[in-house]
Design a protein around this motif. Structure first.
Motif, PDB file in Angstrom:
ATOM      1  N   MET A  24       0.974   4.155  -3.238  1.00  0.00           N
ATOM      2  CA  MET A  24       0.844   5.512  -2.616  1.00  0.00           C
ATOM      3  C   MET A  24       1.649   6.332  -2.979  1.00  0.00           C
ATOM      4  SD  MET A  24      -1.053   5.629   1.210  1.00  0.00           S
ATOM      5  CE  MET A  24      -1.149   7.516   1.195  1.00  0.00           C
ATOM      6  N   ARG A  25       3.136   5.985  -3.035  1.00  0.00           N
ATOM      7  CA  ARG A  25       4.159   6.857  -3.789  1.00  0.00           C
ATOM      8  C   ARG A  25       4.163   6.741  -5.161  1.00  0.00           C
ATOM      9  NH1 ARG A  25       9.245   5.766   0.297  1.00  0.00           N
ATOM     10  NH2 ARG A  25       8.114   5.599   2.305  1.00  0.00           N
ATOM     11  N   GLN A  70      -8.235  -0.489  -0.781  1.00  0.00           N
ATOM     12  CA  GLN A  70      -7.231   0.347  -0.210  1.00  0.00           C
ATOM     13  C   GLN A  70      -6.733   1.191  -1.117  1.00  0.00           C
ATOM     14  OE1 GLN A  70      -7.725   1.797   3.111  1.00  0.00           O
ATOM     15  NE2 GLN A  70      -6.846   3.465   2.100  1.00  0.00           N
ATOM     16  N   VAL A  71      -5.848   0.368  -1.997  1.00  0.00           N
ATOM     17  CA  VAL A  71      -4.906   0.886  -3.072  1.00  0.00           C
ATOM     18  C   VAL A  71      -5.694   1.913  -4.054  1.00  0.00           C
ATOM     19  CG1 VAL A  71      -3.735   0.362  -5.385  1.00  0.00           C
ATOM     20  CG2 VAL A  71      -2.961  -0.857  -3.102  1.00  0.00           C
ATOM     21  N   TRP A 118       1.195   6.787  -6.964  1.00  0.00           N
ATOM     22  CA  TRP A 118       0.033   7.771  -7.041  1.00  0.00           C
ATOM     23  C   TRP A 118       0.742   9.454  -6.958  1.00  0.00           C
ATOM     24  CZ3 TRP A 118      -2.000   4.510  -9.679  1.00  0.00           C
ATOM     25  CH2 TRP A 118      -2.628   3.190  -9.262  1.00  0.00           C
ATOM     26  N   ARG A 119       1.346   9.048  -5.879  1.00  0.00           N
ATOM     27  CA  ARG A 119       1.752  10.723  -5.531  1.00  0.00           C
ATOM     28  C   ARG A 119       2.882  11.204  -6.639  1.00  0.00           C
ATOM     29  NH1 ARG A 119       3.978   9.632  -0.418  1.00  0.00           N
ATOM     30  NH2 ARG A 119       1.945   9.792   0.248  1.00  0.00           N
ATOM     31  N   ASP A 134      -7.000   5.198  -2.332  1.00  0.00           N
ATOM     32  CA  ASP A 134      -5.840   6.068  -2.334  1.00  0.00           C
ATOM     33  C   ASP A 134      -5.596   6.645  -3.591  1.00  0.00           C
ATOM     34  OD1 ASP A 134      -5.235   5.310   0.448  1.00  0.00           O
ATOM     35  OD2 ASP A 134      -3.695   3.792   0.096  1.00  0.00           O
ATOM     36  N   ALA A 135      -5.745   5.823  -4.646  1.00  0.00           N
ATOM     37  CA  ALA A 135      -5.482   6.350  -6.089  1.00  0.00           C
ATOM     38  C   ALA A 135      -6.401   7.495  -6.169  1.00  0.00           C
ATOM     39  CB  ALA A 135      -5.463   5.252  -7.299  1.00  0.00           C
ATOM     40  N   GLN A 148      -8.038   9.182  -4.127  1.00  0.00           N
ATOM     41  CA  GLN A 148      -8.041  10.275  -3.443  1.00  0.00           C
ATOM     42  C   GLN A 148      -6.955  11.186  -3.817  1.00  0.00           C
ATOM     43  OE1 GLN A 148      -7.223   9.452   0.831  1.00  0.00           O
ATOM     44  NE2 GLN A 148      -7.390  11.380   1.445  1.00  0.00           N
ATOM     45  N   MET A 149      -5.843  10.724  -4.458  1.00  0.00           N
ATOM     46  CA  MET A 149      -4.483  11.418  -4.700  1.00  0.00           C
ATOM     47  C   MET A 149      -4.453  11.750  -6.050  1.00  0.00           C
ATOM     48  SD  MET A 149      -1.983   9.215  -2.584  1.00  0.00           S
ATOM     49  CE  MET A 149      -0.412  10.150  -2.909  1.00  0.00           C
ATOM     50  N   GLN A 181       0.843  -1.293   0.035  1.00  0.00           N
ATOM     51  CA  GLN A 181      -0.113   0.107  -0.055  1.00  0.00           C
ATOM     52  C   GLN A 181       0.897   1.447  -0.101  1.00  0.00           C
ATOM     53  OE1 GLN A 181      -2.850   0.468   3.372  1.00  0.00           O
ATOM     54  NE2 GLN A 181      -3.412   2.436   2.423  1.00  0.00           N
ATOM     55  N   ASP A 182       1.954   1.189   0.873  1.00  0.00           N
ATOM     56  CA  ASP A 182       2.899   2.515   0.849  1.00  0.00           C
ATOM     57  C   ASP A 182       3.520   2.622  -0.522  1.00  0.00           C
ATOM     58  OD1 ASP A 182       4.405   4.291   1.485  1.00  0.00           O
ATOM     59  OD2 ASP A 182       5.657   3.367   3.503  1.00  0.00           O
TER      60      ASP A 182
END
Lengths: 196, 102
Positions: free
Chosen positions: A62-63, B19-20, A65-66, B23-24, B26-27, A58-59
């Motif tokens: 997220m990186r 969850q992935v 997507w960021r 997150d996608a 949301q971001m 997950q971490d």
């Protein structure tokens, strides 16, 4: 051999990431479906712990997507970049474990199908995971990347940020250590003259 | 064993995938609308281009309001705040210099 690494073309991944950055809502779903299973599998094999592997995956995602709006196509492949992030997150986790004996690490959930004919395979996979857990961190990462994730030596060198010769040395030593670790279970695991 | 491990990859838990994706979502950057202000700014060259335009406009306005001494005060002339005095060069020829010089 290159089953997992070749699932998607790197250009397709970069294209999906660009579409995601441009606001296409379907791109995230397609890209996540392509890369998340590979990153989770790698983290699980290296960490040997389901919950930690989920956190790391997950971490890492997220990186991704960021960084999407600033991604520069052509500089790196998306999956190689992700493998590098996951590998570094795994190393951080392994170092934080410190003196925790590998024997205390929870066994991963059985990833094999539950059919009766899969029981032997499940036993083998558990034995492989237990043997992987005995390897030094970098050897384990290199062996998993090479022999399970199916990356080439040059890709592994990029992921682990080491030279190709160092990758060859790590994988060779790792494979020897695995063979030794599994030698005593050859009959129990149903091997005759097979290599691991 | 490696080939078995490759052929039986662990299944990604549904909760992790959900969850992935959350997150996608949301971001994710907002999709840019083709006729919006940002698209006009991009056409003009983005931040640097617009900054250059604003700077050039301010300098031009300032020169118009308070010109250097060697430039004509156009604004003053337009607003009748400055009078111009022309010089009469007829004196140079009134004594017939051109005739005497032959």
């Amino acid at each position: 051999m290159n089953m997992h690494a070749g699932n998607t073309e790197p250009d397709t991944e970069a294209e999906l990431l660009a579409r995601y950055a441009a606001g296409d809502p379907a791109a995230a779903r397609l890209l996540a479906a392509q890369v998340t299973p590979r990153m989770f599998a790698h983290a699980l094999r290296v960490l040997g712990d389901q919950a930690e592997a989920e956190d790391v995956t997950q971490d890492a995602m997220m990186r991704l997507w960021r960084i999407a709006p600033d991604w520069r196509a052509g500089e790196a492949k998306v999956s190689t970049w992700l493998y590098r992030v996951v590998a570094n997150l795994c190393i951080d986790r392994l170092r934080k474990r410190g003196g925790v004996p590998l024997e205390d690490v929870a066994e991963p959930a059985d990833p094999a199908p539950s059919a009766a004919q899969g029981m032997q395979q499940a036993t083998r996979l558990d034995a492989l995971q237990a043997a992987l857990n005995t390897l030094p961190d970098r050897q384990r990462q290199a062996v998993v990347l090479r022999h399970i994730d199916g990356l080439s030596n040059s890709q592994i060198a990029s992921v682990l940020e080491i030279g190709v010769e160092a990758v060859e040395s790590l994988t060779a030593r790792g494979k020897r250590a695995l063979t030794l670790a599994l030698e005593g279970q050859r009959d129990a695991l149903g091997f005759e003259d097979e290599n691991i | 064993m490696f080939s078995e491990a490759r052929s039986a990859p662990p299944r990604v838990p549904d909760a992790l995938m959900a969850q992935v994706l959350a997150d996608a979502q949301q971001m994710q950057p907002a999709a840019s609308s083709p006729g919006g202000l940002m698209s006009w700014l991009r056409v003009l060259g983005g931040g640097p281009g617009v900054g250059g335009l604003v700077f050039a406009t301010c300098v031009g306005f300032w020169i118009g309001v308070a010109p250097p001494e060697n430039l004509p005060d156009v604004a003053g002339q337009l607003l009748n705040l400055q009078t111009s005095a022309g010089t009469d060069d007829n004196d140079l020829t009134s004594f017939g210099w051109d005739i005497e010089e032959g």
